[in-house]
Design a protein around this motif. Structure first.
Motif, PDB file in Angstrom:
ATOM      1  N   MET A  32      38.277 -18.976 -11.879  1.00  0.00           N
ATOM      2  CA  MET A  32      39.737 -19.502 -12.053  1.00  0.00           C
ATOM      3  C   MET A  32      39.354 -21.312 -11.881  1.00  0.00           C
ATOM      4  N   GLN A  33      37.841 -21.310 -10.896  1.00  0.00           N
ATOM      5  CA  GLN A  33      38.264 -22.656 -10.426  1.00  0.00           C
ATOM      6  C   GLN A  33      36.479 -22.644 -10.100  1.00  0.00           C
ATOM      7  N   THR A  34      35.864 -24.152 -10.324  1.00  0.00           N
ATOM      8  CA  THR A  34      34.701 -24.430  -9.620  1.00  0.00           C
ATOM      9  C   THR A  34      34.933 -26.440  -9.202  1.00  0.00           C
ATOM     10  N   LEU A  35      34.349 -25.996  -8.116  1.00  0.00           N
ATOM     11  CA  LEU A  35      35.309 -26.616  -7.071  1.00  0.00           C
ATOM     12  C   LEU A  35      33.597 -27.281  -5.974  1.00  0.00           C
ATOM     13  N   THR A  36      33.500 -28.851  -6.513  1.00  0.00           N
ATOM     14  CA  THR A  36      32.803 -29.141  -4.470  1.00  0.00           C
ATOM     15  C   THR A  36      33.039 -29.037  -3.457  1.00  0.00           C
ATOM     16  N   LEU A  37      32.610 -29.247  -2.351  1.00  0.00           N
ATOM     17  CA  LEU A  37      32.673 -29.085  -1.275  1.00  0.00           C
ATOM     18  C   LEU A  37      33.371 -30.463  -1.588  1.00  0.00           C
ATOM     19  N   THR A  44      45.326 -20.430  -5.142  1.00  0.00           N
ATOM     20  CA  THR A  44      44.095 -20.896  -6.342  1.00  0.00           C
ATOM     21  C   THR A  44      44.266 -19.281  -7.974  1.00  0.00           C
ATOM     22  N   ILE A  45      44.000 -17.994  -6.739  1.00  0.00           N
ATOM     23  CA  ILE A  45      44.589 -17.405  -7.379  1.00  0.00           C
ATOM     24  C   ILE A  45      45.899 -16.461  -7.808  1.00  0.00           C
ATOM     25  N   GLY A  46      46.808 -17.264  -7.206  1.00  0.00           N
ATOM     26  CA  GLY A  46      47.912 -16.881  -7.418  1.00  0.00           C
ATOM     27  C   GLY A  46      48.800 -16.403  -5.974  1.00  0.00           C
ATOM     28  N   GLY A  47      48.524 -17.290  -5.134  1.00  0.00           N
ATOM     29  CA  GLY A  47      49.105 -16.821  -3.629  1.00  0.00           C
ATOM     30  C   GLY A  47      49.729 -15.597  -3.335  1.00  0.00           C
ATOM     31  N   GLY A  48      50.566 -15.436  -2.915  1.00  0.00           N
ATOM     32  CA  GLY A  48      50.703 -14.419  -1.755  1.00  0.00           C
ATOM     33  C   GLY A  48      50.724 -12.906  -1.997  1.00  0.00           C
ATOM     34  N   GLN A  49      51.307 -12.913  -3.773  1.00  0.00           N
ATOM     35  CA  GLN A  49      51.511 -11.792  -4.760  1.00  0.00           C
ATOM     36  C   GLN A  49      50.459 -10.835  -4.676  1.00  0.00           C
ATOM     37  N   HIS A  50      49.492 -11.575  -4.647  1.00  0.00           N
ATOM     38  CA  HIS A  50      47.700 -11.430  -4.129  1.00  0.00           C
ATOM     39  C   HIS A  50      46.756 -10.634  -2.943  1.00  0.00           C
ATOM     40  N   THR A 105      27.975 -25.510  -0.927  1.00  0.00           N
ATOM     41  CA  THR A 105      28.133 -27.277  -0.813  1.00  0.00           C
ATOM     42  C   THR A 105      29.241 -26.810  -2.118  1.00  0.00           C
ATOM     43  N   ASP A 106      29.197 -25.662  -2.372  1.00  0.00           N
ATOM     44  CA  ASP A 106      30.372 -26.024  -4.101  1.00  0.00           C
ATOM     45  C   ASP A 106      31.245 -23.965  -4.407  1.00  0.00           C
ATOM     46  N   TYR A 107      31.904 -24.165  -4.695  1.00  0.00           N
ATOM     47  CA  TYR A 107      32.765 -23.234  -4.987  1.00  0.00           C
ATOM     48  C   TYR A 107      32.758 -22.719  -6.256  1.00  0.00           C
ATOM     49  N   ILE A 108      32.674 -21.246  -6.431  1.00  0.00           N
ATOM     50  CA  ILE A 108      33.074 -20.565  -7.526  1.00  0.00           C
ATOM     51  C   ILE A 108      34.162 -19.139  -7.579  1.00  0.00           C
ATOM     52  N   ILE A 109      35.239 -20.017  -8.030  1.00  0.00           N
ATOM     53  CA  ILE A 109      36.168 -19.367  -7.121  1.00  0.00           C
ATOM     54  C   ILE A 109      36.656 -17.831  -8.862  1.00  0.00           C
TER      55      ILE A 109
END
Lengths: 265, 306
Positions: free
Chosen positions: B212-217, B299-305, B201-205
Motif C-alpha cells: 500500500m505504501q513505503t515511506l521513511t521514518l 492507509t489500509i482503508g480505515g476502521g472497517q478493517h 527507519t523505513d516502513y512498508i505497509i
C-alpha cells in the motif's frame, strides 16, 4: 554439502532416538542369534522361528529404517533445520545429497549390531537355524552352519556384510523421497512398512512369472540380493552392489524432482 | 547507498488464492525496514520468497545485485533469517543449537557461539534444553541463530513475540546497533506497531498481498505530525490569512483542500477567532495527529478493517 553433512552428523550424535534405535537393534540381533542357536539345539520349539524372524534384520530395518528417515528428514522440517539450510544459501540438491548420505551412515550404524553378532556367531562354528524363514544377515548366519571359517572366508564375510548393508540402504532409499514429500513420520513409517510387506508377498510371484522376476531384479527388492551367503559368487555380489547404487541414484533423482521447486512450509 | 534487495512485481498464488500481488520493493543497506500488515496480509509469504523457501508465481527478485535462481542461492549465504517461529532442535541446549547452525554455515571457531548467546541474553542457560525454554528465550535463540555469520541482510518475522518488556528494549537496541555499526539491512515484521515505530527507519505497509505504501521514518513523522486540521470553502484565502494575520508559513494545503496548520496547537481559540474575523467560513477545526497505528489503519482503508 560438506557443512550440511557435518551438521547432520552433529545432530545425529545428539539424538536420543538414534541411541534408542541402536539399542533396539543390538538387543534384537542378540535375540535373533540366540534363537537361531537354540532352535537346532531343540532347546526351544521350531514354532518359535516366526517369533525369531520378528527380531531379524530384515524385519527390524523395514520398521526402524523408516524411523531413521523420519528422524533425519521429517524432524528437520519440524525443527526448521532444512528451512535454515535453504534460506542461508544451500541448494536443495545439496540438502538431499547430505540427507541421503547421513541416512545411509545412520542405517549402517543401526545394522552394525547384526553384522557384529553374525560375525561373532559364525566365528563360534556353531550351528544356527531359523527354519525356512531367513533373509539378510539371518540368512547369512543360518547358511554357514557348524563350520569354522578360513581367513579368506572372513574377508568374503566382510564383503558380503557390506553388500548386504548396501542392499538395505538401497531398499530404504525409497524413504528419502517419501520423507521429503510427506514430511510426516507416521506416514513414512506406515507406507514403507506396508511396501516392504508387499514386496515380500510379491517375491512369491517370481517363480510363476519370469518377466516379473527379471524386472524386480533391477531393484534391491528382487533378485537374490537379500540371500547373499559366503557361497555367493563375486559376480552376484557386484550385481547386488550395482543394482543398489543405481536404485539409490534413481531415488535421489526422484527426490530432487519432487523437492526442487517445492514450497517449504 | 547500496541496493540490497529489489523485488519486481512479485506475485505468489497458493491453490488459486493470490497471497502476493505485484509486490515491488527495494531495500537499501544500513536501514531497518518495518513490514506492517494484518494477519494474512502477505508479510511471511514475502519473506519466504526472499529466502527461497517458496518460489514466486511471477515477478523477479534481485539480491545484492544478482538475479537468477543459481545466483540468488549463492547470495542467500549473506542472509540471516528467522521466519514465523524460531527453528530449534528441542533436545539440544542453546549452545548446541547455535553450534548446529554454525557448522551448517561453515563458520569456524566456537567463540562466536558464546558471543551471540551473550548478545541475546542467553549466556546463562547452560544445559537447559531448548524444549524447556520460554517463548521469549526461544525468540532470543532464534535471533542469535539468524545473526550467525554477521549477515548483511537480516530478516526477522515477529521477533519480539513473547519477549518481556526488557527483552523488547534489548532487541530494539541490538537491531539498531547492528544497523548502525555493521550497516546491516534489517527487514522486520511485527504487530507491535509502537515498538516498530521506535525501531524502524523505513516502513512498508502491506495489505491483502499488495504494497500500500513505503515511506521513511521522516515521511511518517511528517504525515503523523500533530496539527490543526482546518476545512473551509476558500483554502486560498485561508492560506493568506494564516500568513498575514497569524504570521505563519508552517502549514500545508492538502490535495483535498484541507489545511494542516502545525503552529498554534495550544491556541486553537485564537486561530478560530482570527479566521472568523477575517470572514472565513470554517466548516471544520480540530486537533489531529496520528500514531503509526492510526496511520496504518487509515492507509489500509480505515476502521472497517480493524
Amino acid at each position: 554439502m560438506y557443512n550440511l553433512m557435518w551438521a547432520d552428523m552433529f545432530q545425529l550424535r545428539k539424538s536420543v532416538m538414534m541411541k534408542v534405535l541402536l539399542g533396539i537393534t543390538t538387543v534384537s540381533a542378540v535375540i535373533m542369534a540366540v534363537m537361531a542357536y537354540l532352535i537346532p539345539q531343540e532347546k526351544i520349539a521350531d514354532s518359535m522361528a516366526g517369533l525369531g524372524f520378528m527380531f531379524s534384520d530384515v524385519n527390524m530395518t523395514s520398521i526402524l529404517g523408516a524411523v531413521v528417515a523420519s528422524v533425519i528428514i521429517c524432524s528437520d522440517f519440524d525443527h526448521k533445520v532444512i528451512h535454515h539450510a535453504v534460506a542461508t544459501g544451500h541448494s536443495r540438491g545439496a540438502v538431499i545429497a547430505s540427507k541421503a548420505a547421513v541416512f545411509s551412515c545412520a542405517l549402517a550404524v543401526i545394522l552394525l549390531p547384526y553384522a557384529v553378532i553374525t560375525g561373532i556367531a559364525l566365528g563360534t562354528g556353531s550351528e544356527f537355524n531359523m527354519g525356512a524363514v531367513s533373509l539378510g544377515f539371518l540368512h547369512l548366519l543360518t547358511s554357514k552352519a557348524g563350520a569354522a571359517m578360513s581367513a579368506p572366508e572372513v574377508w568374503k564375510l566382510l564383503a558380503v556384510m557390506l553388500t548386504l548393508i548396501m542392499v538395505y540402504v538401497a531398499q530404504l532409499s525409497l524413504c528419502v523421497p517419501l520423507a521429503l514429500v510427506l514430511r510426516r513420520p507416521v506416514l513414512v513409517v506406515a507406507i514403507y512398512y506396508g511396501f516392504s510387506i508387499l514386496t515380500g508377498q510379491l517375491a512369491g510371484l517370481r517363480e510363476s512369472y519370469p518377466l516379473f522376476d527379471r524386472i524386480s531384479a533391477w531393484t534391491p527388492y528382487g533378485g537374490n540380493y537379500s540371500f547373499l551367503t559366503l557361497d555367493t559368487g563375486a559376480g552376484e555380489i557386484l550385481e547386488a552392489i550395482a543394482v543398489s547404487l543405481l536404485f539409490v541414484a534413481a531415488m535421489l533423482a526422484v527426490s530432487y524432482g519432487s523437492f526442487r521447486k517445492a514450497d517449504i512450509k | 547507498m547500496q541496493r540490497i534487495l529489489h523485488a519486481d512485481r512479485l506475485t505468489k498464488t497458493y491453490s488459486g488464492v493470490q497471497s502476493l500481488h505485484d509486490v515491488s520493493i527495494t531495500l537499501e543497506s544500513g536501514r531497518i525496514y518495518g513490514l506492517i500488515g494484518q494477519n494474512g496480509a502477505g508479510k511471511t509469504t514475502l519473506m519466504r520468497l526472499i529466502t527461497g523457501l517458496a518460489f514466486p508465481t511471477s515477478g523477479s527478485l534481485e539480491l545484492f545485485g544478482h538475479t537468477g535462481e543459481n545466483a540468488l542461492q549463492i547470495e542467500r549465504k549473506r542472509i540471516g533469517a528467522m521466519i514465523e517461529n524460531p527453528g530449534l532442535v528441542p533436545h539440544m541446549t542453546a549452545a548446541e543449537n547455535l553450534r548446529l547452525h554454525r557448522i551448517m554455515r561453515g563458520i569456524p571457531g566456537s567463540d562466536v557461539e558464546g558471543e551471540l548467546l551473550g548478545l541475546v541474553g542467553l549466556a546463562e542457560t547452560g544445559k537447559k534444553k531448548a524444549k524447556d525454554f520460554s517463548l521469549g528465550m526461544k525468540q532470543r535463540l532464534g535471533i542469535a541463530i539468524a545473526l550467525l555469520g554477521s549477515p548483511e541482510l537480516l530478516i526477522l518475522d515477529e521477533p519480539i513475540n513473547g519477549l518481556d518488556p526488557l527483552g523488547v528494549v534489548e532487541v530494539r537496541n541490538l537491531l539498531k546497533r547492528l544497523c548502525e555499526e555493521q550497516q546491516m539491512t534489517i527487514l522486520i515484521s511485527s504487530h507491535n506497531l509502537p515498538e516498530l515505530y521506535q525501531t524502524a527507519t523505513d516502513y512498508i505497509i502491506i495489505h491483502k498481498g499488495e504494497i500500500m505504501q513505503t515511506l521513511t521514518l521522516a515521511q511518517l513523522e511528517e504525515r503523523c505530525k500533530h496539527h490543526l486540521l482546518i476545512r473551509c470553502p476558500q483554502p486560498e484565502k485561508l492560506a493568506s490569512v494564516l500568513e498575514m494575520k497569524l504570521n505563519t508559513k508552517n502549514f500545508k494545503v492538502m490535495p483535498d483542500q484541507a489545511v494542516k496548520l502545525y503552529d498554534y496547537l495550544d491556541d486553537k481559540e485564537r486561530v478560530a477567532r482570527v479566521l472568523v474575523e477575517s470572514g472565513i467560513i470554517v466548516t471544520h477545526l480540530s486537533s489531529e495527529g496520528d500514531s503509526l497505528e492510526d496511520y496504518f489503519i487509515s492507509t489500509i482503508g480505515g476502521g472497517q478493517h480493524v
